[in-house]
Every structure is written in structure tokens, then in C-alpha cells.
Motif scaffolding. Structure first.
Motif, PDB file in Angstrom:
ATOM      1  N   VAL A  48      -0.565  18.728 -26.025  1.00 37.87           N
ATOM      2  CA  VAL A  48      -1.342  18.377 -27.217  1.00 37.87           C
ATOM      3  C   VAL A  48      -2.336  17.281 -26.855  1.00 37.87           C
ATOM      4  N   THR A  49      -3.620  17.569 -27.053  1.00 38.48           N
ATOM      5  CA  THR A  49      -4.671  16.599 -26.756  1.00 38.48           C
ATOM      6  C   THR A  49      -5.389  16.190 -28.044  1.00 38.48           C
ATOM      7  N   GLU A  50      -6.406  15.362 -27.901  1.00 36.68           N
ATOM      8  CA  GLU A  50      -7.185  14.929 -29.062  1.00 36.68           C
ATOM      9  C   GLU A  50      -7.965  16.083 -29.670  1.00 36.68           C
ATOM     10  N   GLU A  51      -8.266  17.104 -28.860  1.00 38.51           N
ATOM     11  CA  GLU A  51      -9.070  18.223 -29.357  1.00 38.51           C
ATOM     12  C   GLU A  51      -8.246  19.433 -29.782  1.00 38.51           C
ATOM     13  N   ASP A  52      -7.196  19.766 -29.015  1.00 37.56           N
ATOM     14  CA  ASP A  52      -6.461  21.000 -29.284  1.00 37.56           C
ATOM     15  C   ASP A  52      -5.089  20.944 -28.632  1.00 37.56           C
ATOM     16  N   SER A  53      -4.412  22.075 -28.570  1.00 37.78           N
ATOM     17  CA  SER A  53      -3.133  22.171 -27.863  1.00 37.78           C
ATOM     18  C   SER A  53      -3.096  23.495 -27.105  1.00 37.78           C
ATOM     19  N   ASN A  54      -2.371  23.500 -25.992  1.00 39.60           N
ATOM     20  CA  ASN A  54      -2.286  24.699 -25.160  1.00 39.60           C
ATOM     21  C   ASN A  54      -0.861  24.890 -24.675  1.00 39.60           C
ATOM     22  N   LEU A  55      -0.431  26.154 -24.647  1.00 34.19           N
ATOM     23  CA  LEU A  55       0.883  26.488 -24.121  1.00 34.19           C
ATOM     24  C   LEU A  55       0.772  26.808 -22.636  1.00 34.19           C
ATOM     25  N   VAL A  56       1.667  26.223 -21.849  1.00 31.34           N
ATOM     26  CA  VAL A  56       1.658  26.397 -20.400  1.00 31.34           C
ATOM     27  C   VAL A  56       3.047  26.846 -19.958  1.00 31.34           C
ATOM     28  N   LEU A  57       3.099  27.859 -19.113  1.00 29.72           N
ATOM     29  CA  LEU A  57       4.375  28.294 -18.551  1.00 29.72           C
ATOM     30  C   LEU A  57       4.745  27.328 -17.440  1.00 29.72           C
ATOM     31  N   SER A  58       5.560  26.342 -17.785  1.00 34.08           N
ATOM     32  CA  SER A  58       5.907  25.282 -16.848  1.00 34.08           C
ATOM     33  C   SER A  58       7.175  24.601 -17.339  1.00 34.08           C
ATOM     34  N   THR A  59       7.506  23.476 -16.724  1.00 38.94           N
ATOM     35  CA  THR A  59       8.677  22.708 -17.130  1.00 38.94           C
ATOM     36  C   THR A  59       8.270  21.279 -17.468  1.00 38.94           C
ATOM     37  N   MET A  60       9.081  20.624 -18.262  1.00 37.40           N
ATOM     38  CA  MET A  60       8.825  19.229 -18.583  1.00 37.40           C
ATOM     39  C   MET A  60       8.888  18.370 -17.320  1.00 37.40           C
ATOM     40  N   LYS A  61       9.798  18.716 -16.421  1.00 36.42           N
ATOM     41  CA  LYS A  61       9.960  17.941 -15.191  1.00 36.42           C
ATOM     42  C   LYS A  61       8.684  17.964 -14.359  1.00 36.42           C
ATOM     43  N   SER A  62       8.008  19.121 -14.309  1.00 37.21           N
ATOM     44  CA  SER A  62       6.759  19.216 -13.550  1.00 37.21           C
ATOM     45  C   SER A  62       5.707  18.275 -14.099  1.00 37.21           C
ATOM     46  N   PHE A  63       5.561  18.246 -15.426  1.00 34.72           N
ATOM     47  CA  PHE A  63       4.579  17.349 -16.032  1.00 34.72           C
ATOM     48  C   PHE A  63       4.989  15.896 -15.848  1.00 34.72           C
ATOM     49  N   GLU A  64       6.276  15.617 -15.948  1.00 38.09           N
ATOM     50  CA  GLU A  64       6.756  14.254 -15.762  1.00 38.09           C
ATOM     51  C   GLU A  64       6.412  13.755 -14.364  1.00 38.09           C
ATOM     52  N   ASN A  65       6.491  14.641 -13.375  1.00 34.81           N
ATOM     53  CA  ASN A  65       6.171  14.266 -11.995  1.00 34.81           C
ATOM     54  C   ASN A  65       4.676  14.099 -11.773  1.00 34.81           C
ATOM     55  N   ASP A  66       3.872  14.900 -12.494  1.00 31.67           N
ATOM     56  CA  ASP A  66       2.426  14.915 -12.248  1.00 31.67           C
ATOM     57  C   ASP A  66       1.674  13.798 -12.958  1.00 31.67           C
ATOM     58  N   LEU A  67       2.226  13.310 -14.053  1.00 31.57           N
ATOM     59  CA  LEU A  67       1.513  12.320 -14.868  1.00 31.57           C
ATOM     60  C   LEU A  67       1.858  10.894 -14.458  1.00 31.57           C
ATOM     61  N   SER A  68       0.936   9.979 -14.723  1.00 29.72           N
ATOM     62  CA  SER A  68       1.116   8.575 -14.366  1.00 29.72           C
ATOM     63  C   SER A  68       2.327   7.985 -15.080  1.00 29.72           C
ATOM     64  N   LYS A  69       3.208   7.337 -14.302  1.00 21.24           N
ATOM     65  CA  LYS A  69       4.386   6.689 -14.884  1.00 21.24           C
ATOM     66  C   LYS A  69       3.996   5.468 -15.713  1.00 21.24           C
ATOM     67  N   GLU A  70       2.788   4.958 -15.463  1.00 19.84           N
ATOM     68  CA  GLU A  70       2.334   3.786 -16.206  1.00 19.84           C
ATOM     69  C   GLU A  70       1.828   4.153 -17.591  1.00 19.84           C
ATOM     70  N   LYS A  71       1.382   5.394 -17.772  1.00 19.45           N
ATOM     71  CA  LYS A  71       0.784   5.797 -19.040  1.00 19.45           C
ATOM     72  C   LYS A  71       1.632   6.788 -19.835  1.00 19.45           C
ATOM     73  N   PHE A  72       2.555   7.468 -19.174  1.00 20.14           N
ATOM     74  CA  PHE A  72       3.347   8.481 -19.849  1.00 20.14           C
ATOM     75  C   PHE A  72       4.832   8.208 -19.672  1.00 20.14           C
ATOM     76  N   ILE A  73       5.583   8.438 -20.735  1.00 23.12           N
ATOM     77  CA  ILE A  73       7.015   8.189 -20.696  1.00 23.12           C
ATOM     78  C   ILE A  73       7.740   9.324 -21.423  1.00 23.12           C
ATOM     79  N   ARG A  74       8.825   9.755 -20.847  1.00 21.08           N
ATOM     80  CA  ARG A  74       9.646  10.781 -21.490  1.00 21.08           C
ATOM     81  C   ARG A  74      10.611  10.078 -22.436  1.00 21.08           C
ATOM     82  N   VAL A  75      10.409  10.285 -23.732  1.00 21.81           N
ATOM     83  CA  VAL A  75      11.196   9.577 -24.741  1.00 21.81           C
ATOM     84  C   VAL A  75      12.297  10.453 -25.334  1.00 21.81           C
ATOM     85  N   HIS A  76      12.320  11.708 -24.932  1.00 15.19           N
ATOM     86  CA  HIS A  76      13.283  12.672 -25.472  1.00 15.19           C
ATOM     87  C   HIS A  76      13.313  13.841 -24.498  1.00 15.19           C
ATOM     88  N   LYS A  77      14.386  14.601 -24.479  1.00 11.63           N
ATOM     89  CA  LYS A  77      14.453  15.730 -23.548  1.00 11.63           C
ATOM     90  C   LYS A  77      13.319  16.728 -23.776  1.00 11.63           C
TER      91      LYS A  77
END
Length: 231
Positions: free
Chosen positions: A161-190
Motif C-alpha cells: 500500500v503506497t500513497e497512490e495505490d496498492s498492488n498485490l505481489v506473489l511473495s512473502t512478508m519475510k522477503s519484504f522484511e529483508n529488502d526494506l530498510s530496518k531504520e524505516k520499516f518495522i514488522r509490528v504484526h505477523k
């Protein structure tokens, strides 16, 4: 500038030749050489790799299959004894395509191209800001991470979900957690990863982004407070 490299080729002789060329080049740093894609993928999960020297015809997992399984693709220089794969190789945005046996001047020309592309991408990244690429509805989309509000598990998919729209991606939460900056993104729920810059208020149960309430796992409130204090 040094590019971190791996060599993937099932031929031990060819690996030795390519590894020697890499080690002798002042702008390359060899992370490792591997006989198969599985070992290479394991290495790339813990090391930052800028460039892969990749054979195409390998047992079990071909060079193309290996690339299909990578979420984030470094630059690729294909190395093969056959010319017929050239067109398909460039469908994979190959930096170059070298035929064995490899001439040193041709190898050096490929490396120069890789260095130039790396410098250009670095300049663009600094100008445009951090971004990721996602594949949604058979399209490859460039998403600036500063515009991501949250990421949500959605069955077998992940909803970005972005400021403009949302998109469905065939992926896992773990993949995004690894790819995104730990300083700006946090996993707050499973099921949720949030951009802490977008959080407007929170309590012990929810983080609010606009009118949306994102659930907080029981032990995540303190992590969120700590993340916000450093934001």
C-alpha cells in the motif's frame, strides 16, 4: 570502485579461469565461486553481490532458472560456449554475454560496462531515492520506499500500500522484511510491516496511518516506540 562478484559455473576449470580474471582485476572483488546455483543463492543471502559471472547450461538448475528465482538481481555477465542463448540472455537484462574461451580484452570490456552501469544506477538512486521493484499483474513496477505506507499479508500474496495505490505481489512478508530498510520499516504484526514515517499515532493495540488502524502484536509496542525515537 570495486564490484562484489560471484562466479557460478559447473566446470571447475572454467571457474578457476574466471576467478583468476576477477582476482586480477583492480575493480572486482571475488566473494566466491560456486559449481551450482543452490550454493550461489545461499552465499547471496548473506553477502551483497553486485555482479554475477554466470554459466547457462548447468545441471539441475540452469543459469536462467537461477535468475528466475532471485527477487533482487545483480548485474549479470553470462559466460557460455554457445551463441544461441544470446537473445534470451538479453531478455534477462544481461550486462554482457561472453563466449568461451574468454579473451582478456573482451572480459575487461565487459567489466568496464558493468562498472559504468553500477555508477549510473548509484547516481540515479541518489537522485531519486531508495526504491524496490515488484511484479504485479504481470508488470514490473518501481516503488519508491518513501511512498510505502504499509505492507500486508494477503493470503498467498502480499499487498503493498503506497500513497497512490496498492498492488498485490506473489511473495512473502519475510522477503519484504529483508529488502526494506530496518531504520524505516518495522514488522509490528505477523501480517503487517509499516513505514514508521507514516505513523500518526498509536496505542497499545494499534498504529494509525491515516484512517487505517494497523494491529500491533503484544510485544511490538516497545519496538515501535524505539523505532520512532530514532526516526
Amino acid at each position: 570502485m570495486k564490484l562484489n562478484c560471484v562466479v557460478v559455473d559447473d566446470s571447475s576449470i572454467q571457474r578457476m579461469i574466471i576467478a583468476k580474471l576477477v582476482n586480477n582485476h583492480t575493480n572486482l572483488h571475488l566473494i566466491g565461486d560456486f559449481s551450482n546455483a543452490i550454493e550461489a543463492r545461499s552465499c547471496m543471502s548473506v553477502h551483497n553481490v553486485d555482479l554475477i559471472f554466470l554459466d547457462i547450461e548447468m545441471p539441475v538448475i540452469s543459469g536462467f532458472d537461477f535468475l528466475d528465482g532471485l527477487k533482487i538481481k545483480p548485474q549479470i555477465i553470462f559466460i557460455t560456449s554457445k551463441a544461441e542463448y544470446a537473445m534470451k540472455a538479453f531478455d534477462y537484462d544481461a550486462t554482457d554475454y561472453l563466449q568461451k574461451p574468454i579473451a582478456i580484452d573482451r572480459f575487461n570490456a565487459s567489466v568496464r560496462r558493468a562498472i559504468d552501469l553500477h555508477s549510473l544506477k548509484k547516481e540515479n538512486k541518489e537522485e531519486e531515492g531508495d526504491h524496490i521493484f515488484i511484479k504485479s499483474n504481470l508488470k514490473k513496477l518501481k516503488i519508491y520506499t518513501s511512498k510505502i505506507k504499509w505492507i500486508e499479508a494477503f493470503g498467498d500474496y502480499v499487498r503493498v500500500v503506497t500513497e497512490e495505490d496498492s498492488n498485490l505481489v506473489l511473495s512473502t512478508m519475510k522477503s519484504f522484511e529483508n529488502d526494506l530498510s530496518k531504520e524505516k520499516f518495522i514488522r509490528v504484526h505477523k501480517s503487517y510491516i509499516i513505514n514508521i514515517d507514516k505513523v500518526e499515532r498509536f496505542n497499545s493495540k494499534f498504529a494509525e496511518i491515516g484512517i487505517t488502524k494497523i494491529p500491533l502484536s503484544r510485544n511490538k509496542k516497545e519496538d515501535l516506540i524505539k523505532a520512532l525515537s530514532f526516526a
